[in-house]
Design an enzyme around this catalytic site. Sequence first.
Site, short mmCIF file in Angstrom:
data_model
loop_
_atom_site.label_atom_id
_atom_site.label_comp_id
_atom_site.label_asym_id
_atom_site.label_seq_id
_atom_site.Cartn_x
_atom_site.Cartn_y
_atom_site.Cartn_z
N ILE A 10 0.83 -1.22 0.00
CA ILE A 10 0.00 0.00 0.00
C ILE A 10 0.86 1.27 0.00
CG2 ILE A 10 -0.23 0.22 2.53
CD1 ILE A 10 -3.23 0.92 1.99
N THR A 11 2.10 1.15 0.48
CA THR A 11 2.97 2.35 0.53
C THR A 11 3.66 2.62 -0.80
OG1 THR A 11 4.77 0.99 1.37
CG2 THR A 11 3.40 2.12 3.01
N TYR A 101 16.56 -12.79 -1.95
CA TYR A 101 15.58 -11.93 -1.28
C TYR A 101 14.39 -11.67 -2.20
CZ TYR A 101 13.44 -7.90 0.93
OH TYR A 101 12.54 -7.04 1.49
N SER A 131 3.44 -9.21 -14.05
CA SER A 131 4.22 -8.19 -14.77
C SER A 131 4.54 -8.61 -16.20
CB SER A 131 5.53 -7.97 -14.02
OG SER A 131 6.43 -7.23 -14.81
N GLU A 133 7.24 -8.14 -17.44
CA GLU A 133 8.61 -8.67 -17.39
C GLU A 133 8.63 -10.18 -17.57
OE1 GLU A 133 12.07 -7.67 -16.63
OE2 GLU A 133 11.23 -5.93 -17.64
N TYR A 154 13.84 -11.14 -10.73
CA TYR A 154 12.52 -10.54 -10.49
C TYR A 154 11.47 -11.21 -11.37
CZ TYR A 154 8.71 -7.14 -11.03
OH TYR A 154 7.48 -6.54 -11.11
N ARG A 189 6.18 7.59 -8.92
CA ARG A 189 7.11 6.51 -9.23
C ARG A 189 8.39 6.72 -8.42
NH1 ARG A 189 7.61 1.33 -11.09
NH2 ARG A 189 7.86 1.25 -13.34
P1 NAP Z 1 6.65 -0.16 -5.65
O1 NAP Z 1 6.34 1.30 -5.74
O2 NAP Z 1 8.06 -0.61 -5.67
O3 NAP Z 1 5.93 -0.70 -4.32
C1 NAP Z 1 6.23 -1.96 -3.79
C2 NAP Z 1 5.51 -2.09 -2.47
O4 NAP Z 1 5.85 -3.36 -1.88
C3 NAP Z 1 5.90 -1.04 -1.42
O5 NAP Z 1 4.76 -0.69 -0.68
C4 NAP Z 1 6.89 -1.79 -0.55
O6 NAP Z 1 7.01 -1.28 0.77
C5 NAP Z 1 6.21 -3.16 -0.52
N1 NAP Z 1 7.09 -4.22 -0.05
C6 NAP Z 1 8.37 -4.46 -0.40
N2 NAP Z 1 8.87 -5.50 0.29
C7 NAP Z 1 7.87 -5.91 1.12
C8 NAP Z 1 7.77 -6.93 2.10
N3 NAP Z 1 8.80 -7.71 2.40
N4 NAP Z 1 6.59 -7.08 2.76
C9 NAP Z 1 5.54 -6.26 2.49
N5 NAP Z 1 5.59 -5.27 1.58
C10 NAP Z 1 6.73 -5.11 0.90
O7 NAP Z 1 5.88 -0.94 -6.82
P2 NAP Z 1 4.66 -0.47 -7.74
O8 NAP Z 1 5.22 0.19 -8.95
O9 NAP Z 1 3.65 0.20 -6.91
O10 NAP Z 1 4.13 -1.90 -8.24
C11 NAP Z 1 3.15 -2.61 -7.49
C12 NAP Z 1 3.25 -4.09 -7.85
O11 NAP Z 1 3.03 -4.25 -9.24
C13 NAP Z 1 4.59 -4.74 -7.58
O12 NAP Z 1 4.34 -6.08 -7.21
C14 NAP Z 1 5.31 -4.69 -8.91
O13 NAP Z 1 6.26 -5.72 -8.98
C15 NAP Z 1 4.14 -4.91 -9.85
N6 NAP Z 1 4.26 -4.33 -11.18
C16 NAP Z 1 4.57 -3.01 -11.33
C17 NAP Z 1 4.63 -2.45 -12.60
C18 NAP Z 1 4.96 -1.00 -12.81
O14 NAP Z 1 5.28 -0.64 -13.95
N7 NAP Z 1 4.86 -0.15 -11.78
C19 NAP Z 1 4.34 -3.26 -13.72
C20 NAP Z 1 3.99 -4.59 -13.51
C21 NAP Z 1 3.94 -5.11 -12.24
P3 NAP Z 1 8.02 -0.04 1.09
O15 NAP Z 1 7.27 1.20 0.67
O16 NAP Z 1 8.24 -0.16 2.55
O17 NAP Z 1 9.25 -0.25 0.25
O1 G4F Z 2 12.37 1.80 -15.35
P1 G4F Z 2 12.98 0.45 -15.32
O2 G4F Z 2 13.89 0.14 -14.18
O3 G4F Z 2 11.77 -0.57 -15.42
P2 G4F Z 2 11.69 -2.12 -15.84
O4 G4F Z 2 12.98 -2.81 -15.69
O5 G4F Z 2 11.05 -2.17 -17.19
O6 G4F Z 2 10.69 -2.70 -14.72
C1 G4F Z 2 9.51 -2.00 -14.34
O7 G4F Z 2 8.44 -2.42 -15.16
C2 G4F Z 2 8.08 -3.82 -15.01
C3 G4F Z 2 6.92 -4.07 -15.97
O8 G4F Z 2 7.42 -4.34 -17.25
C4 G4F Z 2 7.70 -4.06 -13.56
F1 G4F Z 2 7.30 -5.36 -13.43
C5 G4F Z 2 8.86 -3.75 -12.66
O9 G4F Z 2 8.46 -3.93 -11.31
C6 G4F Z 2 9.25 -2.29 -12.86
O10 G4F Z 2 8.19 -1.49 -12.42
O11 G4F Z 2 13.80 0.21 -16.67
C7 G4F Z 2 13.22 0.39 -17.94
C8 G4F Z 2 14.30 0.30 -19.01
C9 G4F Z 2 15.19 -0.95 -18.88
O12 G4F Z 2 15.38 -1.51 -20.14
C10 G4F Z 2 16.53 -0.41 -18.36
O13 G4F Z 2 17.66 -1.16 -18.78
O14 G4F Z 2 15.18 1.41 -18.85
C11 G4F Z 2 16.52 0.98 -18.99
N1 G4F Z 2 17.38 1.92 -18.29
C12 G4F Z 2 18.34 2.69 -18.92
N2 G4F Z 2 18.98 3.43 -18.01
C13 G4F Z 2 17.40 2.20 -16.98
C14 G4F Z 2 18.42 3.15 -16.80
N3 G4F Z 2 16.65 1.74 -15.95
C15 G4F Z 2 16.90 2.25 -14.71
N4 G4F Z 2 16.14 1.82 -13.67
N5 G4F Z 2 17.91 3.16 -14.50
C16 G4F Z 2 18.69 3.64 -15.50
O15 G4F Z 2 19.58 4.48 -15.28
#
Ligand code: NAP
Ligand code: G4F
Length: 337
Positions: A10-11, A101, A131, A133, A154, A189
């Site tokens: 939720i955070t 982890y 995801s 991914e 991941y 984000r």
């Molecule tokens: P996020 O901002 O990284 O949030 C992750 C959340 O998980 C935070 O509230 C974090 O708590 C909590 N968390 C981490 N470790 C935990 C643990 N051990 N026990 C309980 N809670 C824990 O991610 P998001 O972007 O909101 O994404 C939400 C979900 O969708 C994730 O599962 C992510 O993998 C998935 N997802 C995201 C995307 C995307 O593009 N955003 C796309 C596909 C899937 P803290 O705040 O304390 O760190």
């Molecule tokens: O923003 P990113 O770290 O997101 P990524 O790896 O696509 O993962 C995110 O989206 C997934 C859904 O497809 C989620 F499941 C996952 O939890 C997360 O929210 O990287 C996006 C792209 C990658 O190809 C990376 O190699 O950006 C490229 N990149 C280039 N420079 C970088 C950077 N990524 C990060 N984080 N930092 C850089 O400096």
Amino acid sequence: MSRVALISGITGQDGSYLSELLLDKGYTVHGIKRRSSSFNTDRIDRIDVHPRNADARLFLHYSDLSDPASLTNLIRDIRPDEVYNLGAQSHVRVSFDIPGYTAGITGLGALHMLESTRAANVGARFYQASSSEMFGATPPPQREETPFHPRSPYACAKVYAYWSAVNYRESWGMYCTNGILFNHESPRRSENFVTRKITRAVARIEAGIQDKLYLGNLDAVRDWGYAPEYVEAMWLSLQQDRPDDYVVATGEGHTVREFVEAAFAHVGLDWREYVMIDPRYFRPAEVDALIGDYTKARRTLGWAPKTLFGDLVRIMVDADRQLLEDERMGRLVRIDR
Ligand code: NAP
Ligand code: G4F
């Protein structure tokens, strides 16, 4: 009686938007927060009313995806109608450094949530945050039937969680749904994902407090949508007659380079003068291209994206400029308003 939801994560970015959506719909929302030595509730502070207040409908509980007993106790106490498992170690690059982890929280943590929900036997519907991914090396367009080929610890953990949700549906008849969400972004984000890293740097460079922006692979293609719209798809996916799995995406792919170019151009700067490549940000295995086909979500859920690439870039850059301005003026700083 108001409906009750439990959200892990939720955070995080999505958890904060989903809580707002559910509260607007009249739900009572319970969220799992993990113990941290510093405050980790920035994104939900605006909606957090102290539980002693009679109209409080948001409640936070200490628990952790690594602690199944606490999850089971919590679900038994709360008796939710809907469980959203959004908690994860969600950073792909970091998962190469802490694979065990990541598997424990992102993979096994989902199983703990499923098993705790089953054990509580309250008929809760379950949403698993899967995801894009998981598709990894399989070329676009990716849809629900596209084979998975994960390219990181991941993504492997997410594949495990995905199949666990399907297995609980098939074995126990639970209403378990996977939302296979493509990248979605917002001013909330975290700063270490590429979009926010870029928009924050653009605002700081424009303000004269940062010189350079160091990035990794600029050629990767992503399908970037707007997070507040994606949490609506999560909710919709739990309101159907039967559980199923849905791709949620915009259907548009853009390179990281295009994102950089658009973000700098929005403030009248040429990105080539500021962006440097740092190989530290390359990944041991990269996902080259993710572009989703959301036909099923549109047809079944009636969901479609509204905010596309250009608007998303502008929203995020402007929010980071506003954040800097608020800091400069000594105003109360919110991640977005
Ligand atoms: P996020 O901002 O990284 O949030 C992750 C959340 O998980 C935070 O509230 C974090 O708590 C909590 N968390 C981490 N470790 C935990 C643990 N051990 N026990 C309980 N809670 C824990 O991610 P998001 O972007 O909101 O994404 C939400 C979900 O969708 C994730 O599962 C992510 O993998 C998935 N997802 C995201 C995307 C995307 O593009 N955003 C796309 C596909 C899937 P803290 O705040 O304390 O760190
Ligand atoms: O923003 P990113 O770290 O997101 P990524 O790896 O696509 O993962 C995110 O989206 C997934 C859904 O497809 C989620 F499941 C996952 O939890 C997360 O929210 O990287 C996006 C792209 C990658 O190809 C990376 O190699 O950006 C490229 N990149 C280039 N420079 C970088 C950077 N990524 C990060 N984080 N930092 C850089 O400096």
